[in-house]
Design an enzyme around this catalytic site. Structure first.
Site, PDB file in Angstrom:
ATOM      1  N   GLY A   1     107.976  42.538  77.922  1.00  0.00           N
ATOM      2  CA  GLY A   1     107.097  41.410  77.627  1.00  0.00           C
ATOM      3  C   GLY A   1     107.712  40.354  76.726  1.00  0.00           C
ATOM      4  O   GLY A   1     107.001  39.520  76.172  1.00  0.00           O
TER       5      GLY A   1
ATOM      6  N   ASN B   1     109.461  43.066  71.178  1.00  0.00           N
ATOM      7  CA  ASN B   1     109.445  43.095  72.642  1.00  0.00           C
ATOM      8  C   ASN B   1     110.869  42.880  73.142  1.00  0.00           C
ATOM      9  O   ASN B   1     111.555  41.961  72.684  1.00  0.00           O
ATOM     10  CB  ASN B   1     108.521  41.997  73.178  1.00  0.00           C
ATOM     11  CG  ASN B   1     107.073  42.218  72.761  1.00  0.00           C
ATOM     12  OD1 ASN B   1     106.596  43.348  72.742  1.00  0.00           O
ATOM     13  ND2 ASN B   1     106.381  41.153  72.415  1.00  0.00           N
TER      14      ASN B   1
ATOM     15  N   HIS C   1     113.468  38.803  67.762  1.00  0.00           N
ATOM     16  CA  HIS C   1     112.492  38.552  66.698  1.00  0.00           C
ATOM     17  C   HIS C   1     111.618  39.779  66.490  1.00  0.00           C
ATOM     18  O   HIS C   1     111.268  40.482  67.431  1.00  0.00           O
ATOM     19  CB  HIS C   1     111.630  37.324  67.005  1.00  0.00           C
ATOM     20  CG  HIS C   1     111.000  37.333  68.363  1.00  0.00           C
ATOM     21  ND1 HIS C   1     111.689  37.009  69.511  1.00  0.00           N
ATOM     22  CD2 HIS C   1     109.747  37.650  68.756  1.00  0.00           C
ATOM     23  CE1 HIS C   1     110.877  37.119  70.552  1.00  0.00           C
ATOM     24  NE2 HIS C   1     109.688  37.510  70.124  1.00  0.00           N
TER      25      HIS C   1
HETATM   26  P1  5GP Z   1     107.712  37.545  72.521  1.00  0.00           P
HETATM   27  O1  5GP Z   1     106.698  37.656  73.606  1.00  0.00           O
HETATM   28  O2  5GP Z   1     109.002  36.922  73.006  1.00  0.00           O
HETATM   29  O3  5GP Z   1     107.935  38.836  71.783  1.00  0.00           O
HETATM   30  O4  5GP Z   1     107.075  36.613  71.427  1.00  0.00           O
HETATM   31  C1  5GP Z   1     107.328  35.250  71.320  1.00  0.00           C
HETATM   32  C2  5GP Z   1     106.394  34.727  70.275  1.00  0.00           C
HETATM   33  O5  5GP Z   1     106.834  33.432  69.886  1.00  0.00           O
HETATM   34  C3  5GP Z   1     104.951  34.570  70.760  1.00  0.00           C
HETATM   35  O6  5GP Z   1     104.082  35.339  69.920  1.00  0.00           O
HETATM   36  C4  5GP Z   1     104.691  33.064  70.655  1.00  0.00           C
HETATM   37  O7  5GP Z   1     103.378  32.766  70.224  1.00  0.00           O
HETATM   38  C5  5GP Z   1     105.728  32.624  69.629  1.00  0.00           C
HETATM   39  N1  5GP Z   1     106.177  31.241  69.797  1.00  0.00           N
HETATM   40  C6  5GP Z   1     106.533  30.649  70.966  1.00  0.00           C
HETATM   41  N2  5GP Z   1     106.927  29.391  70.744  1.00  0.00           N
HETATM   42  C7  5GP Z   1     106.819  29.173  69.417  1.00  0.00           C
HETATM   43  C8  5GP Z   1     107.077  28.034  68.579  1.00  0.00           C
HETATM   44  O8  5GP Z   1     107.510  26.977  69.012  1.00  0.00           O
HETATM   45  N3  5GP Z   1     106.858  28.194  67.243  1.00  0.00           N
HETATM   46  C9  5GP Z   1     106.385  29.362  66.714  1.00  0.00           C
HETATM   47  N4  5GP Z   1     106.201  29.379  65.396  1.00  0.00           N
HETATM   48  N5  5GP Z   1     106.133  30.447  67.473  1.00  0.00           N
HETATM   49  C10 5GP Z   1     106.345  30.360  68.805  1.00  0.00           C
END
Ligand code: 5GP
Ligand code: ZN
Length: 115
Positions: free
Chosen positions: A92, A86, A99
């Site tokens: 999003g 994303n 990542h």
């Molecule tokens: P994005 O929406 O930025 O692509 O995804 C962020 C991801 O990070 C989400 O799937 C969320 O569940 C994950 N996430 C957020 N905070 C943490 C955390 O403290 N530890 C881990 N392991 N995952 C996290």
């Protein structure tokens, strides 16, 4: 980036279920998995998003893509998996440290709904 969540995970300041790490990247289980297997693969270097990646990151990005199927296989996703990046608010993105999501282990719905 001292206050970045994923930089803190990379430094070991916040615990995460690590599945892989080396000097350049680290992979760990997503805290809120969207499927039985849901890993996040990140560079240790703080790059805010894919839109912030530069030519100098070419090898690092290639390494991440090549590592994804290996990590997926090791987590039992030999049959296949989904990768998602994303990018930006419009994409999003919630955590602004680049990542790669590696997701699988259940029926994966179509990615795009055609209207
Ligand atoms: P994005 O929406 O930025 O692509 O995804 C962020 C991801 O990070 C989400 O799937 C969320 O569940 C994950 N996430 C957020 N905070 C943490 C955390 O403290 N530890 C881990 N392991 N995952 C996290
Ligand atoms: Zn960071």
């Amino acid at each position: 980036m001292s206050d970045c969540l994923f930089c803190k995970i990379s430094r070991g300041e916040i615990p995460a279920g690590k599945v892989y790490e080396d000097d350049e990247v680290i992979a760990f289980h997503d805290i809120n998995p969207a499927a039985p297997v849901h890993m996040l693969l990140i560079p240790r270097q703080h790059i805010a998003s894919l839109a912030d990646a530069q030519d100098e990151h070419q090898a690092l990005l290639g390494k991440m893509l090549l590592l994804a199927p290996r990590l997926a296989r090791e987590q039992g996703l030999g049959d296949g998996f989904r990768t998602v990046i994303n990018t930006g608010r419009g994409g999003g993105q919630e955590v602004f440290h680049l990542h790669l999501h590696i997701i699988g282990g259940s029926t994966i719905p179509p990615m795009v709904r055609h209207h």
